[in-house]
Every structure is written in C-alpha cells, then in structure tokens.
Scaffold this active site. Structure first.
Site, PDB file in Angstrom:
ATOM      1  N   SER A 234     116.548  85.125 -22.382  1.00  0.00           N
ATOM      2  CA  SER A 234     117.400  84.042 -21.881  1.00  0.00           C
ATOM      3  C   SER A 234     116.712  82.682 -22.048  1.00  0.00           C
ATOM      4  O   SER A 234     115.506  82.572 -21.865  1.00  0.00           O
ATOM      5  CB  SER A 234     117.680  84.269 -20.400  1.00  0.00           C
ATOM      6  OG  SER A 234     118.131  85.582 -20.219  1.00  0.00           O
TER       7      SER A 234
ATOM      8  N   CYS B 201     116.198  80.820 -24.724  1.00  0.00           N
ATOM      9  CA  CYS B 201     115.276  80.660 -25.862  1.00  0.00           C
ATOM     10  C   CYS B 201     116.031  80.314 -27.142  1.00  0.00           C
ATOM     11  O   CYS B 201     115.566  80.617 -28.240  1.00  0.00           O
ATOM     12  CB  CYS B 201     114.457  81.934 -26.067  1.00  0.00           C
ATOM     13  SG  CYS B 201     113.311  82.261 -24.733  1.00  0.00           S
ATOM     14  N   GLY B 202     117.200  79.728 -27.019  1.00  0.00           N
ATOM     15  CA  GLY B 202     117.912  79.260 -28.205  1.00  0.00           C
ATOM     16  C   GLY B 202     118.946  80.224 -28.746  1.00  0.00           C
ATOM     17  O   GLY B 202     119.447  80.057 -29.858  1.00  0.00           O
TER      18      GLY B 202
HETATM   19  C1  SPV Z   1     120.989  85.584 -19.463  1.00  0.00           C
HETATM   20  O1  SPV Z   1     120.252  85.176 -18.553  1.00  0.00           O
HETATM   21  O2  SPV Z   1     120.573  86.292 -20.398  1.00  0.00           O
HETATM   22  C2  SPV Z   1     122.407  85.213 -19.483  1.00  0.00           C
HETATM   23  C3  SPV Z   1     122.993  84.706 -18.277  1.00  0.00           C
HETATM   24  O3  SPV Z   1     123.061  85.441 -20.457  1.00  0.00           O
HETATM   25  S1  SPV Z   1     123.110  85.935 -17.081  1.00  0.00           S
HETATM   26  O4  SPV Z   1     124.504  86.095 -16.749  1.00  0.00           O
HETATM   27  O5  SPV Z   1     122.355  85.464 -15.946  1.00  0.00           O
HETATM   28  O6  SPV Z   1     122.560  87.166 -17.577  1.00  0.00           O
HETATM   29 MN    MN Z   2     122.042  86.877 -21.729  1.00  0.00          MN
END
Ligand code: SPV
Ligand code: MN
Length: 648
Positions: A297, A299-300
């Site tokens: 998450s 990281c682009g």
């Molecule tokens: C992530 O954190 O990888 C996301 C957002 O895509 S979440 O809904 O928090 O997982």
């Molecule tokens: Mn995610």
C-alpha cells in the site's frame, strides 16, 4: 427462559430445509425478522430461496438486535437510497459539488489494523507464525461479545454485491450486513451489484458473508470503542466479523476481508487472488498489453494503474484463472479507494479530473473548508483552517506530543467509480477477463533494486521478485512508517494459507500455460547517498512501456545476475517521446548500477524469514536463492561490488 419453542423452530427451519433437500420456492422468514422489515425488503428477501442466507440474517439479527432491517436490490433506486442514508444518517456530509460527500473515520481509526485483524483457527489448523490468528472459539466469543446488541436503535442494512463481473467464471457472490450506511455506500461505488446474481446461486453454492457494526458512535459519527476494534476472519465458515471501526480497509467486506477468504478458496480450486492492479499498457501499432501489478500500500500502485495515455481496469485486487493455456485476470472491483495525498493535475491528471468534476465521490479524512475538500499535494494552496480527521484544524496546530497535525491525513482517500475516469479500458467489465501480458512487483526500496528488471523466467520471477518483496512501511497501516518489512507478493497482510503453499500455488499457476507472461520488479524509490530520489514521479511510465516492449519481444536487454535490465538506447527515446525529457546517460548509469552487497544482504534477509518463520517453504525457493547468490558472487569477483550496465 431465553427462547420459546417458536424461536427454536424458526432458528432450525433453514437447517431443516437444507438437510431435507427440499426445494423451497418461498423462503421461510422468522417473525422476528418480518417485524423489522419494510414490505419491499420482505419481498426481496422472500425472493431469495437460500436457507443459509436466511440463517445468517437470523443469527446476525439475534446477535446485534437492530430496530429495523432494510434489504437492497440492484435497482438504481435502491443503490441511490444507500447514498441518501449515508448522508441523512450522518456518516457522510455533502460538499458543494454535486454528488461529492466527505466522511471521517476517527482519529484512532485511520488505517488497516493489522494487529486486531486475525484468522479464527480451530485447534487443528496452523497457518504458521507469520499470520496473525486466534483460537476460533475464543475469538468468536470475543467478537460476538463486542457485537452483542451493537445495532440497538439502528437500521441493519443487508446488501448483495458481486466480486468481479457478474455472470462470469470469476463471479463470487457476497452478502454484507452492516449498520454503517457509509460502508454500504462505499461498496455500492466499489463493487458490482449482486442481488440478481445471488438469486441465481444454487442452494449449495458458496458465498462470502460479512457482518460489520461500527458500534457506538460519537457526534462526529466515529466509533467510540476503537480499542475494542476487531476484524476476525472465519476461514472455515467463509465469514468475516468486523466491529468498532470505520476505516474501509477494516470494514468494507468485499475489499481486504474478502481477499483473505478468496485466497483460501482459490487455493482449493486452483486459481489465484492477488493484491494487484490491472492496466492496459499501450504499445506500438495500437497494441494493448495487459499488466497486473502488486505493490504494498502507498507505493505507487494506483498511480501506475492510472498512468496517462494508458488504460485502467482496476487498481487493487485481481483474480487469475487459466483457460486454454492462457492466464486471464479480472478486476474484483468497479471503483477505486485510493490515496488522495499528492493527487494533482500534473502527476495524476486522470484521477484529479474525476475528483473535481460533479459525480459520486466520497472524500475520506481530507481537510474541509467552506464546503470544499482539500488535501496535501493537491497542487493548489490550502486554506489556513477548516475541519479534518481530528476536529477543528488550523495551520500550525499540533497534537498532544507537539507534532504538527497535517491538513489531511497521510492515508486520506477518495472513493470513486471507475466509470468516472476518462481512461477506463474497454475490456474492464468483460466477463472473460483479459489475458495477462506481464506481471510487475513493486516496493518502497531506497537503496537496493534497480528501477526495472525482468526476471529470467516465471519461477525466478515468483521467487526472487514477488516472494522477495521488502518495502519500507507507510501510513496505509497503523504503526511506524519507514521500516523495511518483508511483504510476500505485496499480499502478506491478506494471505490466508501457509506462505509456502501460497508460493507453490503461484509457481504451479504457470503449469499448462504455453508461454507464461514475463515478470518484472520495479522500484520508484531509489535514492542517492543524500536521500534524494533518483527518479521523477512519472518515470514509471518509461519502465512500464519498456516492460511492454519486452513482453512484445521488441527490444533486447542486458543480462545481470538477477535478470534483464533495459539498454540506455531503448529508454532514452521513451523518455523523450512520452515525457519530453532528455534522459542522461549518467542518470541511467546511476539508476541501473547493480549493487551486489545490497542484493546479497537482501536475499540473506529474505531467506532468514523463510527459514525461521515459514515451515513449508518449497525447496525450490532456497535453491533459487542459491543460484542467484552464486551469480551475484561470480559477477562481484569479476567486476567488484558495484557493476554498471556498461560493465556487462
Ligand atoms: C491498501 O491499503 O492496500 C488499500 C486500502 O488498498 S485498504 O482498503 O485499506 O486495504
Ligand atoms: Mn490495497
């Protein structure tokens, strides 16, 4: 006496139907539930002859004790009603622009809670120590204790969604029960409507169930008892419980909660569920090559999926299936829950446009002033004061520890349908999925990996790229940012089977595939000795388009001990044509220098994790590490610790 005889009959009725094998055209709905339903909801529920659904609802109602229950179909009226409830219920607030709303999660509820998210495991089941779990009975008692009576005075929402396009081999039916219209509204943006799909499900058909309650909330709509936040995943029952939390990563069942269930289901059935975007890279002669990409998450990942001039299918979760010796993938979602920080007209023009145009958008944890949303890095000045995730905010405001409070939270997000984006790929909803033309693994790595490198083959790619991802932590999960962490296929937080088995599934997926897609690593975060980034934000476009050329067999490459890297002559024209940038040979040399000691350290660190924390690591993983280390050492003997592309 807590139950009457009639109660027992109504509880057992679905089970009786299930085991008697009788085809029940009209569903049995207990008096308890009927009393709480409006007539439309009752009709919708009756039209689903699925005893296990009715049993789920019955249990949830007895546990959470809502005042009312509302069931939603796929009709635009029902989907629209969810949005209205989100606004009238106080979980979301309208902004000046039509269709735009904002939501706050609460100061202590700003990311995925990896500590309180656990698998409920029966005593005889073991996933290895790297996956967070709790004994099933104990966990169920705990989470049900927190859910008990949690919907008193509230309306329970019962929504049906479908993972992946409907009417396809990828489709997976889900039912979400929640007392949060914000959660239901987010799902209505992010997932395909699934009521009709659910109705077609055979009685014995598998579906995922999600039960969420925000618990008691304060005047701002945030969960008060965040310390009793729990996200418990019951793998033997295809069900997830979530309580005392708002943040979508903890609450929106179909997102990361379903991913955990899907990984297990896919493992049993021979398909894969990955934390990956899907995008169409536009090559020469109108060629579109579909890439899937896994990044931890923040990281682009979303900005790669959104690169200007390319087309997007999805930015977060993909399922893979094989057909006729070809790998196909489909986007599990139909929307984006993306990080809003640094989205500006220059770096992310496509998303920026969607965020400043009327239409359905939820802004989460941004700064609000005069009915408008603001966020860090939006490319225009921010107001001096407003309201944000922690309450009233002004420039220079500090928290209890004296740290400055940013205008928008680092993990502030937007929720929007893909159909609002100008670059949606025409195949995005194709029930057959799209063929996988290339695989990318990324991460936040300041000092080791080159910007882009192609693995020699599928096995090496899975092991030395995907299964070896390390990434510096970010604000997307609670806890300290900037710590280097192992993150297998960027899917570590969601893997629900032993890690060795997960790697083996990925390796085996290439069996019977005539020409497995090439696998690449990318690194957008390489820094020099002074901590300065070696690349611009949009340079990722060049790495991607080079990978596209490689997938198409159009360019040659330089062989390094760990894979193939680009030739300067192939990158410079891409920089010029796509980014109107002069690419200097000295920059290329710096970026693509092979740092042998760093790479050796990396493989040692990763191997240590497999040896110490994973009990079922396939032998081929260690063998492959040995081979790659051998090549690195040989090259070091010949060229020294740092090897430039010109040395090779
Ligand atoms: C992530 O954190 O990888 C996301 C957002 O895509 S979440 O809904 O928090 O997982
Ligand atoms: Mn995610």
């Amino acid at each position: 006496m807590p139950y009457t005889f009639a109660d027992f009959v109504s509880i057992l009725k679905p089970t009786i139907i299930l085991f008697s094998g009788r085809e029940e055209k009209v569903a049995q709905i207990s008096d308890l539930i009927q009393q709480k339903l409006d007539s439309n909801s009752l009709e919708l529920l009756k039209a689903i002859a699925n005893p296990r659904l009715h049993a789920f609802l019955e249990d949830a109602v007895r546990l959470t004790e809502p005042d009312k229950i509302r069931v939603f179909s796929d009709s635009p009226e029902d989907i629209g009603a969810i949005r209205k409830m989100a606004v009238s219920g106080g979980g979301e607030h309208p902004l000046n622009m039509e269709g735009h709303t904002y939501h706050f999660d609460g100061v202590n509820d700003q990311g995925r809670d990896t500590f309180s998210t656990r698998y409920l495991l029966p005593k005889n089941m073991d996933l290895g120590e790297s996956l967070n779990s709790i004994e099933r009975r104990e966990g169920l008692d705990e989470v049900k204790g927190f859910l008990k009576g949690s919907m008193k005075g509230k309306t329970m929402l019962v929504c049906f969604w479908c993972l992946c396009p409907t009417n396809s081999e990828f489709s997976l039916s889900c039912v979400q029960i929640t007392d949060s219209p914000y959660v239901a509204h987010s799902e209505s943006i992010l997932y395909r409507p699934g009521y009709e799909q659910f109705r077609k499900l055979p009685a014995e058909g598998e579906f995922f169930r999600f039960l969420h309650s925000e618990g008691e909330i304060d005047q701002t709509g945030c969960s008060i008892h965040w310390q009793k936040r729990r996200v418990y995943i019951d793998l033997i029952d295809n069900m997830v419980y979530s309580v005392n939390t708002q943040y979508a990563g903890n609450t929106v069942g179909l997102k990361k909660l379903a991913l955990r269930l899907a990984i297990q289901k896919g493992s049993k059935e021979g398909w894969l569920a990955e934390h990956m975007f899907i995008m169409g890279a536009q090559g020469p002669n109108n060629r579109t090559t579909y890439f899937v990409g896994a990044f931890p998450s923040a990281c682009g990942k979303t900005s790669t999926a959104m690169l200007p001039g390319q087309t997007i299918i999805g930015d977060d979760i993909a399922y893979f299936r094989k057909r006729g010796g070809v790998m196909y993938c489909a986007n599990v979602e139909q929307g984006i829950f993306g990080i809003i920080g640094d989205v500006n007209p220059k770096d992310d023009p496509v998303i920026y446009d969607a965020l400043v145009t009327p239409g359905e958008v939820i802004f989460g944890n941004v700064l609000i002033a005069d009915g408008k949303p603001y966020w860090d890095g939006m490319g225009s000045p921010l107001p001096e004061k407003g309201t944000n995730f922690q309450g009233p905010w002004h420039k220079g405001k500090t928290d209890k520890e004296g740290n400055p409070i940013p205008p928008s939270h680092k993990n502030a997000r937007y929720t929007v349908r893909l159909s609002a984006l100008a670059n949606l790929d025409p195949e995005a909803d194709n029930p057959a999925g799209v063929p996988i033309g290339g695989v990318i693994y990324g991460g936040r790595d300041s000092d080791t990996l080159v910007p882009v490198e192609q693995a020699f083959n599928w096995t090496e790619g899975i092991i030395t790229k995907g299964a070896s991802i390390e990434s510096e932590t970010t604000a997307a999960t609670l806890g300290k940012a900037g710590v280097r962490k192992f993150n297998i296929m960027a899917n570590q937080d969601f893997v629900s089977i032993p890690l060795g088995k997960y790697i083996q599934n990925n390796l085996d997926f290439a069996k019977g595939v005539s020409s497995p897609p090439p696998i690449f690593s990318v690194n957008y975060f390489l820094q020099d000795e002074n901590g300065k980034f070696l690349n611009g934000k949009l340079d990722k476009m060049v790495w991607l388009l080079w990978a596209e050329l490689r997938a198409g067999g159009d360019v040659e490459a330089i062989k390094t001990p760990t894979g193939w890297i680009p030739k300067y002559e192939d990158l410079a024209p891409l920089f010029k044509e796509k980014l109107q940038k002069e690419y200097k040979k000295e920059d290329y040399t710096k970026q693509f220098t092979i740092r042998v000691p760093k790479l050796l350290d990396k493989f040692d660190r990763v191997e240590k994790i497999y040896r110490e924390k994973v009990t079922d690591t396939p032998k081929i993983v260690y063998e492959t590490f040995d081979v790659v280390r051998g090549r690195l050492k040989e090259a070091r003997d010949k060229h020294g610790d740092t090897i430039t592309p010109m040395d090779l």
